[in-house]
Design a protein around this motif. Sequence first.
Motif, PDB file in Angstrom:
ATOM      1  N   GLU A 156      -0.252  19.613  13.673  1.00  0.00           N
ATOM      2  CA  GLU A 156       0.528  18.388  13.940  1.00  0.00           C
ATOM      3  C   GLU A 156      -0.121  17.155  13.308  1.00  0.00           C
ATOM      4  OE1 GLU A 156       0.447  18.981  18.111  1.00  0.00           O
ATOM      5  OE2 GLU A 156       2.509  19.707  18.207  1.00  0.00           O
ATOM      6  N   ASN A 157      -1.472  17.157  13.272  1.00  0.00           N
ATOM      7  CA  ASN A 157      -2.168  16.058  12.603  1.00  0.00           C
ATOM      8  C   ASN A 157      -1.776  15.985  11.125  1.00  0.00           C
ATOM      9  OD1 ASN A 157      -4.439  14.233  13.776  1.00  0.00           O
ATOM     10  ND2 ASN A 157      -4.572  16.128  14.965  1.00  0.00           N
ATOM     11  N   LEU A 158      -1.658  17.159  10.515  1.00  0.00           N
ATOM     12  CA  LEU A 158      -1.305  17.199   9.096  1.00  0.00           C
ATOM     13  C   LEU A 158       0.174  16.867   8.883  1.00  0.00           C
ATOM     14  CD1 LEU A 158      -3.230  20.430   7.988  1.00  0.00           C
ATOM     15  CD2 LEU A 158      -3.904  18.054   7.621  1.00  0.00           C
ATOM     16  N   ALA A 159       0.992  17.297   9.838  1.00  0.00           N
ATOM     17  CA  ALA A 159       2.443  17.118   9.678  1.00  0.00           C
ATOM     18  C   ALA A 159       2.881  15.684   9.950  1.00  0.00           C
ATOM     19  CB  ALA A 159       3.182  18.074  10.619  1.00  0.00           C
ATOM     20  N   PHE A 160       2.132  14.997  10.814  1.00  0.00           N
ATOM     21  CA  PHE A 160       2.581  13.682  11.285  1.00  0.00           C
ATOM     22  C   PHE A 160       2.906  12.684  10.162  1.00  0.00           C
ATOM     23  CE2 PHE A 160       1.905   9.456  13.213  1.00  0.00           C
ATOM     24  CZ  PHE A 160       2.934   9.510  14.153  1.00  0.00           C
ATOM     25  N   PRO A 161       1.995  12.461   9.206  1.00  0.00           N
ATOM     26  CA  PRO A 161       2.319  11.493   8.151  1.00  0.00           C
ATOM     27  C   PRO A 161       3.541  11.893   7.329  1.00  0.00           C
ATOM     28  CG  PRO A 161       0.215  12.598   7.692  1.00  0.00           C
ATOM     29  CD  PRO A 161       0.637  13.011   9.054  1.00  0.00           C
ATOM     30  N   LEU A 162       3.779  13.196   7.228  1.00  0.00           N
ATOM     31  CA  LEU A 162       4.938  13.661   6.456  1.00  0.00           C
ATOM     32  C   LEU A 162       6.238  13.445   7.241  1.00  0.00           C
ATOM     33  CD1 LEU A 162       3.436  16.973   5.030  1.00  0.00           C
ATOM     34  CD2 LEU A 162       3.629  14.752   3.904  1.00  0.00           C
ATOM     35  N   LYS A 163       6.156  13.718   8.569  1.00  0.00           N
ATOM     36  CA  LYS A 163       7.326  13.479   9.421  1.00  0.00           C
ATOM     37  C   LYS A 163       7.728  12.003   9.378  1.00  0.00           C
ATOM     38  CE  LYS A 163       6.822  17.167  12.840  1.00  0.00           C
ATOM     39  NZ  LYS A 163       6.200  17.456  14.143  1.00  0.00           N
ATOM     40  N   MET A 164       6.674  11.138   9.408  1.00  0.00           N
ATOM     41  CA  MET A 164       6.933   9.695   9.368  1.00  0.00           C
ATOM     42  C   MET A 164       7.689   9.315   8.100  1.00  0.00           C
ATOM     43  SD  MET A 164       5.748   8.443  12.110  1.00  0.00           S
ATOM     44  CE  MET A 164       5.681   6.670  11.834  1.00  0.00           C
ATOM     45  N   ARG A 165       7.429  10.077   7.035  1.00  0.00           N
ATOM     46  CA  ARG A 165       8.108   9.792   5.767  1.00  0.00           C
ATOM     47  C   ARG A 165       9.391  10.588   5.606  1.00  0.00           C
ATOM     48  NH1 ARG A 165       4.587   8.305   1.211  1.00  0.00           N
ATOM     49  NH2 ARG A 165       3.047   6.956   2.171  1.00  0.00           N
ATOM     50  N   LYS A 166       9.774  11.243   6.683  1.00  0.00           N
ATOM     51  CA  LYS A 166      11.033  11.992   6.695  1.00  0.00           C
ATOM     52  C   LYS A 166      11.087  13.084   5.614  1.00  0.00           C
ATOM     53  CE  LYS A 166      13.750   8.562   9.113  1.00  0.00           C
ATOM     54  NZ  LYS A 166      12.602   8.121   9.888  1.00  0.00           N
ATOM     55  N   VAL A 167       9.948  13.723   5.407  1.00  0.00           N
ATOM     56  CA  VAL A 167       9.899  14.859   4.482  1.00  0.00           C
ATOM     57  C   VAL A 167      10.606  16.037   5.157  1.00  0.00           C
ATOM     58  CG1 VAL A 167       8.330  16.472   3.301  1.00  0.00           C
ATOM     59  CG2 VAL A 167       7.733  14.041   3.490  1.00  0.00           C
ATOM     60  N   PRO A 168      11.466  16.781   4.441  1.00  0.00           N
ATOM     61  CA  PRO A 168      12.162  17.920   5.056  1.00  0.00           C
ATOM     62  C   PRO A 168      11.193  18.960   5.615  1.00  0.00           C
ATOM     63  CG  PRO A 168      13.009  17.467   2.841  1.00  0.00           C
ATOM     64  CD  PRO A 168      11.837  16.576   3.046  1.00  0.00           C
ATOM     65  N   LYS A 169      11.601  19.592   6.729  1.00  0.00           N
ATOM     66  CA  LYS A 169      10.738  20.506   7.476  1.00  0.00           C
ATOM     67  C   LYS A 169      10.147  21.610   6.594  1.00  0.00           C
ATOM     68  CE  LYS A 169       9.553  22.463  11.613  1.00  0.00           C
ATOM     69  NZ  LYS A 169      10.026  23.776  12.018  1.00  0.00           N
ATOM     70  N   ALA A 170      10.989  22.237   5.776  1.00  0.00           N
ATOM     71  CA  ALA A 170      10.516  23.358   4.952  1.00  0.00           C
ATOM     72  C   ALA A 170       9.407  22.900   4.003  1.00  0.00           C
ATOM     73  CB  ALA A 170      11.676  23.949   4.162  1.00  0.00           C
ATOM     74  N   PRO A 202       0.822  -1.218   0.000  1.00  0.00           N
ATOM     75  CA  PRO A 202       0.000   0.000   0.000  1.00  0.00           C
ATOM     76  C   PRO A 202       0.858   1.273   0.000  1.00  0.00           C
ATOM     77  CG  PRO A 202      -0.855  -1.558   1.606  1.00  0.00           C
ATOM     78  CD  PRO A 202       0.392  -2.166   1.030  1.00  0.00           C
ATOM     79  N   LYS A 203       1.903   1.283   0.783  1.00  0.00           N
ATOM     80  CA  LYS A 203       2.705   2.511   0.910  1.00  0.00           C
ATOM     81  C   LYS A 203       3.442   2.873  -0.381  1.00  0.00           C
ATOM     82  CE  LYS A 203       6.822   0.374   3.104  1.00  0.00           C
ATOM     83  NZ  LYS A 203       7.298  -0.179   1.839  1.00  0.00           N
ATOM     84  N   ASP A 204       3.603   1.893  -1.255  1.00  0.00           N
ATOM     85  CA  ASP A 204       4.314   2.161  -2.508  1.00  0.00           C
ATOM     86  C   ASP A 204       3.379   2.458  -3.677  1.00  0.00           C
ATOM     87  OD1 ASP A 204       6.729   1.701  -1.182  1.00  0.00           O
ATOM     88  OD2 ASP A 204       6.535  -0.471  -1.491  1.00  0.00           O
ATOM     89  N   ARG A 205       2.072   2.548  -3.394  1.00  0.00           N
ATOM     90  CA  ARG A 205       1.121   2.737  -4.495  1.00  0.00           C
ATOM     91  C   ARG A 205       0.796   4.198  -4.771  1.00  0.00           C
ATOM     92  NH1 ARG A 205      -3.069  -2.336  -4.761  1.00  0.00           N
ATOM     93  NH2 ARG A 205      -1.485  -3.915  -4.411  1.00  0.00           N
ATOM     94  N   ASP A 206       1.292   5.066  -3.900  1.00  0.00           N
ATOM     95  CA  ASP A 206       1.093   6.493  -4.106  1.00  0.00           C
ATOM     96  C   ASP A 206      -0.384   6.884  -4.105  1.00  0.00           C
ATOM     97  OD1 ASP A 206       2.203   8.899  -4.241  1.00  0.00           O
ATOM     98  OD2 ASP A 206       3.153   8.647  -6.193  1.00  0.00           O
ATOM     99  N   ILE A 207      -1.121   6.344  -3.138  1.00  0.00           N
ATOM    100  CA  ILE A 207      -2.540   6.674  -3.005  1.00  0.00           C
ATOM    101  C   ILE A 207      -2.768   7.254  -1.605  1.00  0.00           C
ATOM    102  CG2 ILE A 207      -3.592   4.995  -4.590  1.00  0.00           C
ATOM    103  CD1 ILE A 207      -3.619   3.701  -1.348  1.00  0.00           C
ATOM    104  N   ALA A 208      -3.861   8.000  -1.460  1.00  0.00           N
ATOM    105  CA  ALA A 208      -4.223   8.476  -0.127  1.00  0.00           C
ATOM    106  C   ALA A 208      -5.668   8.070   0.132  1.00  0.00           C
ATOM    107  CB  ALA A 208      -4.082   9.979  -0.046  1.00  0.00           C
ATOM    108  N   MET A 209      -5.910   7.531   1.310  1.00  0.00           N
ATOM    109  CA  MET A 209      -7.269   7.081   1.636  1.00  0.00           C
ATOM    110  C   MET A 209      -7.912   7.971   2.676  1.00  0.00           C
ATOM    111  SD  MET A 209      -7.682   2.990   1.710  1.00  0.00           S
ATOM    112  CE  MET A 209      -9.419   2.779   1.360  1.00  0.00           C
ATOM    113  N   VAL A 210      -9.209   8.218   2.501  1.00  0.00           N
ATOM    114  CA  VAL A 210      -9.978   8.920   3.525  1.00  0.00           C
ATOM    115  C   VAL A 210     -11.141   7.995   3.892  1.00  0.00           C
ATOM    116  CG1 VAL A 210     -11.239  11.006   4.139  1.00  0.00           C
ATOM    117  CG2 VAL A 210      -9.404  11.117   2.450  1.00  0.00           C
ATOM    118  N   PHE A 211     -11.211   7.637   5.161  1.00  0.00           N
ATOM    119  CA  PHE A 211     -12.232   6.692   5.601  1.00  0.00           C
ATOM    120  C   PHE A 211     -13.392   7.414   6.266  1.00  0.00           C
ATOM    121  CE2 PHE A 211      -8.228   4.340   5.752  1.00  0.00           C
ATOM    122  CZ  PHE A 211      -8.559   3.188   5.061  1.00  0.00           C
TER     123      PHE A 211
END
Length: 362
Positions: free
Chosen positions: A94-108, A72-81
């Motif tokens: 922080e809710n919005l930032a969390f999934p990005l932090k988990m993926r080590k997206v740069p802060k800026a 799933p993580k490699d399929r480039d999809i986003a799910m809303v349940f």
Amino acid sequence: MAQVKLNNLIKNYGSYQAVVDVSLTVEDGEFVALVGPSGCGKTTTLNLVAGLAELTSGEIQIGSTVVTDLDPKDRDIAMVFQNYALYPNKSVYENLAFPLKMRKVPKAEIVSKIASAAKVLDIEHLLERRPRELSGGQQQRVALGRALVRDPKVFLMDEPLSNLDAKLRVQMRTELKRFHTELNATVIYVTHDQLEAMTMADKMAIMNRGILQQFDTPAAVFDNPANTFVAGFVGSPAMNLMNAQITSIEGTIVLKGDDGWHLQLSEENNSKASNATGHKVVVGIRHNGIQISPEPDKNAMAARVFAVEPTGDITYVHLRVGTSPIIASVSSDVHFDANQDVWITFNQRKVYLFDGETTRAL
Ligand SMILES: Nc1ncnc2c1ncn2[C@@H]1O[C@H](COP(=O)(O)OP(=O)(O)OP(=O)(O)O)[C@@H](O)[C@H]1O
Ligand SMILES: [Mg+2]
């Protein structure tokens, strides 16, 4: 965004077939609603696309990539349940930032992605709040934002509005539609609400018992339902469907209803009826194709008024033909009374005919 191709998807749970040979293509930027009654396989189909359920057979392509064997993580999809489960102790930001932090997206990059998602969803003023300080609709927008910041190829949404009250749901429909148009997003949206699908989707994929019944624009599905299931599912109130036998009286085809009525068909409908596999047909007519008269008339069916339902705009007249319920509509200045005997005629141009054996449109 990307095109999504489903090729002959099959999903069995043991001997139970949850998804039966579903094939369809969602074009890049298209909003497709997957609709059908409870248990018809909508969520299963969505989970197959997401990679959350394993295919029994078939192939899924997102953009130019076959993703069938990808995580799933490699399929480039986003799910809303439906249950969007925001982290209660984190702020919206922080809710919005969390999934990005988990993926080590740069802060800026996180900062700029959140800023643009918040703008699209009009939640810029809510970023410091906790989820409990938000209305249901605002929480839903944050959940969407969480999907949006991921910049996915495809959005998959499973009844995302069903936890909201009726008024908010209607409002969020419009917002989701705007969100789709602004982002030119590819969206597969599951709902059991045909009206929601009609108002939001570019195309509807209507499923029943795991089988795709029809895949077309809302207008086409409404005007030309492929079979009795679609005819009865799309539109509110649902199309009236009446079982009949093809008989011939003095050389002309006459339909004979199970409730004893007779219906003579126009020439065009006659030739449609003659394509039926056997002698059985189903006559379909929407409420606005029926005229009600207090007097008997040639080729009219005897009916009795069961209940009258004014809506302000038009009045629905619930009738019984024999024991079969029929819903017709009249303008609000026309009056009928419960238990009144009436005669109904069908506008032949609005009559649908379906094969009584295959249920397919004739
Ligand atoms: N893990 C599972 N094991 C066995 N059967 C399952 C499993 N998941 C779903 N099913 C069955 O597959 C069928 C389709 O389920 P699915 O969740 O896709 O329906 P749905 O169309 O999303 O319905 P709803 O509108 O109620 O959400 C149902 O009959 C369901 O009981
Ligand atoms: Mg479901």
